[in-house]
Design a protein around this motif. Structure first.
Motif, PDB file in Angstrom:
ATOM      1  N   ALA A 201      15.819   9.344  51.299  1.00 56.01           N
ATOM      2  CA  ALA A 201      15.668  10.398  50.297  1.00 56.01           C
ATOM      3  C   ALA A 201      16.557  11.601  50.608  1.00 56.01           C
ATOM      4  CB  ALA A 201      14.211  10.833  50.220  1.00 56.01           C
ATOM      5  N   GLY A 202      16.787  11.905  51.865  1.00 54.63           N
ATOM      6  CA  GLY A 202      17.597  13.059  52.233  1.00 54.63           C
ATOM      7  C   GLY A 202      19.053  12.719  52.470  1.00 54.63           C
ATOM      8  N   ALA A 203      19.432  11.493  52.244  1.00 54.44           N
ATOM      9  CA  ALA A 203      20.807  11.066  52.516  1.00 54.44           C
ATOM     10  C   ALA A 203      21.722  11.387  51.340  1.00 54.44           C
ATOM     11  CB  ALA A 203      20.828   9.568  52.801  1.00 54.44           C
ATOM     12  N   ALA A 204      22.962  11.007  51.501  1.00 57.39           N
ATOM     13  CA  ALA A 204      23.962  11.241  50.456  1.00 57.39           C
ATOM     14  C   ALA A 204      23.592  10.465  49.191  1.00 57.39           C
ATOM     15  CB  ALA A 204      25.332  10.799  50.956  1.00 57.39           C
TER      16      ALA A 204
ATOM     17  N   GLU B 122      21.817   5.602  46.060  1.00 53.69           N
ATOM     18  CA  GLU B 122      22.102   4.669  44.970  1.00 53.69           C
ATOM     19  C   GLU B 122      22.201   3.235  45.484  1.00 53.69           C
ATOM     20  OE1 GLU B 122      25.715   3.831  41.870  1.00 53.69           O
ATOM     21  OE2 GLU B 122      25.282   5.913  42.413  1.00 53.69           O
ATOM     22  N   GLN B 123      22.841   3.060  46.632  1.00 58.43           N
ATOM     23  CA  GLN B 123      22.925   1.714  47.221  1.00 58.43           C
ATOM     24  C   GLN B 123      21.541   1.191  47.589  1.00 58.43           C
ATOM     25  OE1 GLN B 123      25.612   2.123  50.517  1.00 58.43           O
ATOM     26  NE2 GLN B 123      27.406   1.620  49.276  1.00 58.43           N
TER      27      GLN B 123
END
Length: 111
Positions: free
Chosen positions: A81-84, A89-90
């Motif tokens: 959730a906190g990632a890019a 999306e992946q």
């Protein structure tokens, strides 16, 4: 994949089948052989829900459930959730594919 035997067999079969014009037959056979070598006609992995979960058709229900839980714990969108945005999306695409495969297996096994 660098296969060549489909082209060879296709050219030979085409030349033999089109005896009136063997050169034309060889070219058509070569093109069809290339299509088979390039896996244009293969069953796509997305059409095989077992491959999506990393299993075979002989897997038991318990193995299917275990693989589903393991993959979902690994690829669940809430984990990133906190990632890019690209990673989220992946993860969402992979989670959708895993859910679809699991639902498809369940539907196939109910029959």
């Amino acid at each position: 994949m660098n296969r060549w035997y489909g082209k060879l067999l296709g050219a030979i079969a085409g030349a033999l089948l089109f005896r009136a014009n063997p050169l034309f037959g060889a070219v058509v056979g070569l093109l069809l052989g290339h299509a088979f070598d390039a896996d244009w006609f293969r069953l796509r992995e997305r059409d095989n829900p077992y491959a999506e979960l990393g299993l075979t058709r002989e897997a038991s229900d318990a193995e299917i459930d275990q693989a589903y839980r393991r993959l979902m714990s690994q690829y669940h969108p809430d984990k990133v959730a906190g990632a890019a945005p690209e990673l989220r999306e992946q993860a969402e695409k992979r989670a959708r594919a895993i859910n679809a495969a699991y639902d498809r297996i369940r539907a196939l096994r109910r029959r």
